[in-house]
Motif scaffolding. Structure first.
Motif, PDB file in Angstrom:
ATOM      1  N   ASP A  73       0.716  -1.154   0.025  1.00  0.00           N
ATOM      2  CA  ASP A  73      -0.059  -0.057  -0.071  1.00  0.00           C
ATOM      3  C   ASP A  73       0.941   1.132   0.106  1.00  0.00           C
ATOM      4  O   ASP A  73       1.696   1.355   1.153  1.00  0.00           O
ATOM      5  CB  ASP A  73      -1.034  -0.120   1.173  1.00  0.00           C
ATOM      6  CG  ASP A  73      -1.736  -1.260   1.329  1.00  0.00           C
ATOM      7  OD1 ASP A  73      -2.492  -1.492   0.417  1.00  0.00           O
ATOM      8  OD2 ASP A  73      -1.726  -1.710   2.449  1.00  0.00           O
ATOM      9  N   LEU A  74       0.623   2.030  -0.909  1.00  0.00           N
ATOM     10  CA  LEU A  74       1.478   3.247  -1.196  1.00  0.00           C
ATOM     11  C   LEU A  74       0.422   4.544  -0.693  1.00  0.00           C
ATOM     12  O   LEU A  74      -0.545   4.775  -1.169  1.00  0.00           O
ATOM     13  CB  LEU A  74       1.777   3.623  -2.633  1.00  0.00           C
ATOM     14  CG  LEU A  74       2.820   4.710  -2.847  1.00  0.00           C
ATOM     15  CD1 LEU A  74       4.026   4.475  -2.379  1.00  0.00           C
ATOM     16  CD2 LEU A  74       2.959   4.698  -4.371  1.00  0.00           C
ATOM     17  N   GLU A  75       0.858   5.428   0.307  1.00  0.00           N
ATOM     18  CA  GLU A  75       0.369   6.448   0.819  1.00  0.00           C
ATOM     19  C   GLU A  75       0.739   7.708   0.057  1.00  0.00           C
ATOM     20  O   GLU A  75       1.825   8.041   0.133  1.00  0.00           O
ATOM     21  CB  GLU A  75       0.404   6.641   2.101  1.00  0.00           C
ATOM     22  CG  GLU A  75      -0.450   7.662   3.077  1.00  0.00           C
ATOM     23  CD  GLU A  75      -0.468   7.935   4.194  1.00  0.00           C
ATOM     24  OE1 GLU A  75      -1.379   8.207   5.181  1.00  0.00           O
ATOM     25  OE2 GLU A  75       0.446   6.988   4.881  1.00  0.00           O
ATOM     26  N   HIS A  76      -0.205   8.578  -0.452  1.00  0.00           N
ATOM     27  CA  HIS A  76       0.044   9.816  -1.327  1.00  0.00           C
ATOM     28  C   HIS A  76      -0.519  11.046  -0.377  1.00  0.00           C
ATOM     29  O   HIS A  76      -1.561  11.025  -0.201  1.00  0.00           O
ATOM     30  CB  HIS A  76      -0.623   9.500  -2.604  1.00  0.00           C
ATOM     31  CG  HIS A  76      -0.774  10.823  -3.262  1.00  0.00           C
ATOM     32  ND1 HIS A  76       0.534  11.375  -4.265  1.00  0.00           N
ATOM     33  CD2 HIS A  76      -1.395  12.085  -3.340  1.00  0.00           C
ATOM     34  CE1 HIS A  76       0.048  12.498  -4.845  1.00  0.00           C
ATOM     35  NE2 HIS A  76      -1.162  12.794  -4.340  1.00  0.00           N
ATOM     36  N   LYS A  77       0.065  11.995  -0.425  1.00  0.00           N
ATOM     37  CA  LYS A  77      -0.359  13.482   0.043  1.00  0.00           C
ATOM     38  C   LYS A  77       0.293  14.568  -0.811  1.00  0.00           C
ATOM     39  O   LYS A  77       1.596  14.266  -1.003  1.00  0.00           O
ATOM     40  CB  LYS A  77       0.022  13.807   1.691  1.00  0.00           C
ATOM     41  CG  LYS A  77      -0.665  12.595   2.540  1.00  0.00           C
ATOM     42  CD  LYS A  77      -0.425  13.007   3.904  1.00  0.00           C
ATOM     43  CE  LYS A  77      -0.927  11.894   4.996  1.00  0.00           C
ATOM     44  NZ  LYS A  77      -0.607  12.193   6.561  1.00  0.00           N
ATOM     45  N   ASP A  78      -0.443  15.476  -1.099  1.00  0.00           N
ATOM     46  CA  ASP A  78       0.082  16.476  -1.928  1.00  0.00           C
ATOM     47  C   ASP A  78      -0.562  17.749  -1.609  1.00  0.00           C
ATOM     48  O   ASP A  78      -1.344  18.159  -0.617  1.00  0.00           O
ATOM     49  CB  ASP A  78      -0.356  16.255  -3.346  1.00  0.00           C
ATOM     50  CG  ASP A  78      -1.787  16.113  -3.728  1.00  0.00           C
ATOM     51  OD1 ASP A  78      -2.486  17.054  -3.287  1.00  0.00           O
ATOM     52  OD2 ASP A  78      -2.105  15.293  -4.505  1.00  0.00           O
ATOM     53  N   SER A  79       0.010  18.907  -2.342  1.00  0.00           N
ATOM     54  CA  SER A  79       0.035  20.484  -2.026  1.00  0.00           C
ATOM     55  C   SER A  79      -1.542  20.805  -2.288  1.00  0.00           C
ATOM     56  O   SER A  79      -2.215  21.977  -2.029  1.00  0.00           O
ATOM     57  CB  SER A  79       0.829  21.146  -2.565  1.00  0.00           C
ATOM     58  OG  SER A  79       1.025  21.135  -3.982  1.00  0.00           O
TER      59      SER A  79
END
Length: 237
Positions: A73-79
């Protein structure tokens, strides 16, 4: 037809401990002037990230960035305020455009996450940044080529700012299908995820890649049960 073959063991190999990355094309400290890109396909990284580790917040601009998890599982957060987790069977697409900052971390502390990080040069610069993701139905790629990305927002799958089409397939041994390119002047790059397939007369094993251009179609046949990613991109990028 012209072709280029990239065997798995010829890729750039960067082992940072927490990250083991294999680069089909020149990236970071791996540089080969003969392997800068395949048309608009600029980066194809095969990444394994240790439990709980990942890429801290960093910027991108004017690039179409695709992440395809293979395990974990890959967790992504962005601006833009996006917070999401993608896993095997999902596809993520981010148009960096005028600029975006994001982080990617292994969601789990007790297992690796393995994913493909792919960059495609866009055909429109300085677009508004955008994030999207899709969960695929495995049945849709069983002995058929399943489109997952195209240039068309109304088409199947996700869409990108480029005249490019991405597809995935799971073929049973001896299954065979012809892929017809969708736009004149494009080439197609086949990357094997599992097993062995033959593209026309060239045998490819796991993590081998083959690019073909100056052709209207290629024939793909599975010599074992096999899975592959197919990327059709403009060659004049």
């Amino acid at each position: 037809m012209n072709t280029v073959l990239h065997k798995a063991n010829t890729r750039g190999d960067a082992n940072h401990g927490w990250l083991h990355s294999r680069h089909t094309f020149s990236f970071a400290n791996y540089y080969d002037p003969q392997r800068m890109q395949f048309g608009a396909l600029r980066v194809l990284n095969d990444d394994s990230v240790a439990g709980g580790m990942g890429f801290g917040t960093h910027p991108h601009n004017n690039m179409e960035i695709i992440s395809i998890p293979l395990e974990g599982d890959l967790e992504h957060k962005d601006s833009m305020g996006t917070s999401a987790v993608i896993k095997a069977g999902d596809v993520q697409l981010m148009s960096a455009g005028t600029g975006i900052r994001h982080s990617e971390y292994n969601k789990n502390k007790d297992q690796e996450v393995k994913f493909l990080q792919i960059w495609v040069l866009p055909n429109k610069m300085n677009v508004a940044p955008r994030y999207d993701q899709l969960t695929l139905n495995p049945a849709d790629r069983k002995n058929q080529i399943q489109q997952i990305i195209s240039p068309n927002p109304d088409d199947a799958g996700l869409w990108m700012h480029q005249d490019a089409w991405f597809s995935v397939a799971d073929f049973d041994k001896d299954y065979r299908e012809t892929y017809t390119l969708k736009k004149q002047g494009n080439g197609v790059y086949v990357f094997v995820l599992k097993g062995s397939v033959k593209v026309n007369d060239t045998e490819l094993n796991e993590r081998d890649g083959l690019g073909a251009w100056d052709t209207d179609a290629i024939t793909i046949s599975a010599t074992t049960d096999g899975s592959f990613l197919l990327m059709e991109v403009p060659m004049n990028a």
